[in-house]
Write an enzyme that holds these catalytic residues in place. Structure first.
Site, PDB file in Angstrom:
ATOM      1  N   GLN A 128     -55.416   2.308  -3.861  1.00 59.76           N
ATOM      2  CA  GLN A 128     -56.419   1.254  -3.773  1.00 59.76           C
ATOM      3  C   GLN A 128     -56.166   0.263  -3.833  1.00 59.76           C
ATOM      4  O   GLN A 128     -55.137   0.235  -2.912  1.00 59.76           O
ATOM      5  CB  GLN A 128     -55.599   1.082  -5.787  1.00 59.76           C
ATOM      6  CG  GLN A 128     -55.211  -0.359  -6.548  1.00 59.76           C
ATOM      7  CD  GLN A 128     -54.553  -0.447  -7.630  1.00 59.76           C
ATOM      8  OE1 GLN A 128     -54.158   0.459  -8.488  1.00 59.76           O
ATOM      9  NE2 GLN A 128     -53.890  -1.522  -7.775  1.00 59.76           N
ATOM     10  N   GLY A 129     -57.054  -0.962  -3.539  1.00 57.94           N
ATOM     11  CA  GLY A 129     -56.553  -1.952  -2.378  1.00 57.94           C
ATOM     12  C   GLY A 129     -56.799  -3.490  -3.040  1.00 57.94           C
ATOM     13  O   GLY A 129     -57.426  -3.815  -3.233  1.00 57.94           O
ATOM     14  N   SER A 131     -52.782  -5.558  -3.384  1.00 54.41           N
ATOM     15  CA  SER A 131     -51.737  -5.864  -2.720  1.00 54.41           C
ATOM     16  C   SER A 131     -52.803  -6.479  -1.421  1.00 54.41           C
ATOM     17  O   SER A 131     -52.978  -5.451  -0.057  1.00 54.41           O
ATOM     18  CB  SER A 131     -50.476  -5.629  -2.778  1.00 54.41           C
ATOM     19  OG  SER A 131     -50.068  -5.821  -3.655  1.00 54.41           O
ATOM     20  N   GLU A 246     -52.715   0.566 -15.521  1.00 53.23           N
ATOM     21  CA  GLU A 246     -51.516   1.495 -14.865  1.00 53.23           C
ATOM     22  C   GLU A 246     -50.514   1.773 -15.475  1.00 53.23           C
ATOM     23  O   GLU A 246     -49.791   1.913 -14.812  1.00 53.23           O
ATOM     24  CB  GLU A 246     -52.096   0.821 -13.327  1.00 53.23           C
ATOM     25  CG  GLU A 246     -50.889   1.545 -12.281  1.00 53.23           C
ATOM     26  CD  GLU A 246     -50.860   0.276 -11.351  1.00 53.23           C
ATOM     27  OE1 GLU A 246     -49.949   0.470 -10.121  1.00 53.23           O
ATOM     28  OE2 GLU A 246     -51.207  -0.505 -10.974  1.00 53.23           O
ATOM     29  N   ASN A 388     -40.582  -6.409 -11.864  1.00 56.71           N
ATOM     30  CA  ASN A 388     -39.891  -6.683 -13.705  1.00 56.71           C
ATOM     31  C   ASN A 388     -40.645  -7.833 -13.767  1.00 56.71           C
ATOM     32  O   ASN A 388     -40.324  -8.655 -14.841  1.00 56.71           O
ATOM     33  CB  ASN A 388     -39.005  -6.131 -13.023  1.00 56.71           C
ATOM     34  CG  ASN A 388     -38.465  -5.427 -13.667  1.00 56.71           C
ATOM     35  OD1 ASN A 388     -39.123  -3.671 -13.840  1.00 56.71           O
ATOM     36  ND2 ASN A 388     -37.417  -4.133 -13.918  1.00 56.71           N
ATOM     37  N   GLU A 389     -40.015  -9.007 -12.840  1.00 50.49           N
ATOM     38  CA  GLU A 389     -40.031 -10.780 -13.354  1.00 50.49           C
ATOM     39  C   GLU A 389     -41.709 -11.110 -14.128  1.00 50.49           C
ATOM     40  O   GLU A 389     -41.802 -11.697 -14.050  1.00 50.49           O
ATOM     41  CB  GLU A 389     -39.907 -10.769 -11.439  1.00 50.49           C
ATOM     42  CG  GLU A 389     -38.085 -10.586 -11.386  1.00 50.49           C
ATOM     43  CD  GLU A 389     -38.257  -9.972 -10.041  1.00 50.49           C
ATOM     44  OE1 GLU A 389     -36.560  -9.708 -10.024  1.00 50.49           O
ATOM     45  OE2 GLU A 389     -39.261  -8.838  -9.845  1.00 50.49           O
TER      46      GLU A 389
END
Length: 402
Positions: A128-129, A131, A246, A388-389
């Protein structure tokens, strides 16, 4: 919400249990138990995929017309739960659960015929590309460019934290095809071969000593325009669809419950330093009980989402809640294992894999050997798939209306 299984569902559960008992090899279970990373090594994961493919169960989340099983959402949950409780490895999620649903929901008929059978057969291994060095949680700021040139897109830029790119032969990625207007509106979704000229993969070794992730450099890589999924500029919509899968496309609670049970089995043999066993220690019991209750609560949330899916609703932002809870529990359980083994759990061999004939000898036990590496690796749970943020912000805006 009725959580009792019907007689047909109980019969299906028993069928899955019998299959796992007869077809899940000990070497695959040991490989899964000795893998500190989120994704098991391909020699374990792909072998298990092949066994399920022979049974016709590999694409269990897919529509029947593309090679799926036609199972109900309840059957899919039963299957995942029984696999987790049996100690089976996670499936190769990037191809089976992430890019495949994108292809059969947004792709062309030609793309479906080309890619879906190769995912089921194991011919294609995907990464998976998404980030980039300056676009992690703020994915809308990605800068990897794809410029249309005749029948091709020419891609330049880089992707980072690319899991298993060193094993993969294909990558699905987000690229910027337009720099005008809103950042999200200029993003598109492409499929590409990693053996194309101009692709360079560099390893990133984690704190745990694992080579799981990579940085992928793309220098004037030509990708056929036919590999565009959906419309140009639709990448942001497709990415949100993929990320919902995901974050909440699997049942987390059974695997977490299984891992707690394995820790408790080991605690029954671990001295407490006072002449007894650690499993009899009251403080230890309270700590384990708290985690068990939290896992049970997570399973209730997952079952509620399951019921909504069964009634025709999409998973939606609730997947952010399950992702965040599961991530925190994953870290707490891995810390419990480190504390269980004490100094023996602090060993951190750099050799991989930690299973098979060439595995380094453990100081205490194979489970103690993997404890520290797994604890360090699970620090990433509260980062990947949205921190989490990010999940808290999604929940605040879309669920609580803040």
């Amino acid at each position: 919400m009725d959580i009792d299984l019907s007689s047909q569902e109980i019969a299906f559960r028993d069928e899955v249990r019998a299959f796992l008992r007869d077809n899940l090899p000990d070497r695959i279970k040991r490989g899964a138990a000795s893998s500190p990373t989120v994704f098991v090594e391909p020699d374990v994961g792909q072998d298990w995929n092949a066994i399920l493919a022979d049974m016709g169960w590999l694409g269990y989340q897919w529509p029947e017309e593309y090679g799926g099983t036609g199972w109900t959402s309840t059957q899919r949950y039963i299957f995942e739960k029984e696999c987790a409780l049996a100690g089976a490895p996670n499936l190769t999620v990037l191809g089976l659960k992430l890019v495949a649903p994108v292809i059969f929901n947004f792709g062309t008929e030609e793309q479906r015929r080309e890619y879906l059978p190769r995912i089921l057969s194991g011919q294609d291994y995907w990464c998976q590309g998404f980030s980039e060095p300056n676009a992690g949680s703020d994915l809308a700021s990605l800068s990897c460019r794809a410029v249309r040139d005749g029948d091709d897109y020419v891609i330049s830029g880089s992707k980072i934290w690319t899991t298993h790119a060193h094993f993969a032969n294909r990558m699905f990625l987000l690229v910027r095809t337009n720099t005008d207007g809103r950042k999200q509106a200029g993003i598109s979704f492409l499929l590409m071969d990693l053996d194309d000229p101009g692709v360079q993969i560099r390893p990133i070794v984690t704190l745990a000593g694992d080579h799981e992730v990579n940085q992928v450099f793309l220098e004037n890589v030509r990708v056929p325009a036919a590999n565009l999924v959906g419309e140009e500029g639709q990448g942001w919509t497709i990415a949100k669809f993929l990320l919902e899968n995901e974050r909440g496309g699997s049942c987390h609670a059974p695997k977490l419950a299984y891992d707690i049970e394995q820790v408790m089995i080991a605690a029954a043999e671990q001295p407490d330093g006072r002449g007894g066993k650690l499993s009899d220690d009251r403080d230890w019991q309270r700590r384990v009980a708290k985690l068990r209750l939290e896992v049970d609560a997570l399973e209730m949330i997952e079952l509620k989402i399951l019921a909504e899916i069964a009634n025709g609703r999409e998973p939606g932002p609730q997947t952010s809640l399950t992702k965040m809870i599961a991530s925190n529990l994953r870290q707490d359980i891995d810390l419990l294992a480190v504390d269980l083994y004490g100094p023996a759990g602090l060993q951190l061999p750099n050799a991989r894999p930690l299973y098979g004939e060439n595995a380094p000898d453990p100081l205490c036990s194979p489970d103690a050997q993997v404890a520290s590496a797994r604890y360090l690796n699970s620090r990433a749970w509260t980062i990947f798939g949205g921190t989490n943020e990010v999940q808290s912000t999604i929940i605040a805006k879309t669920v609580l209306g803040l």
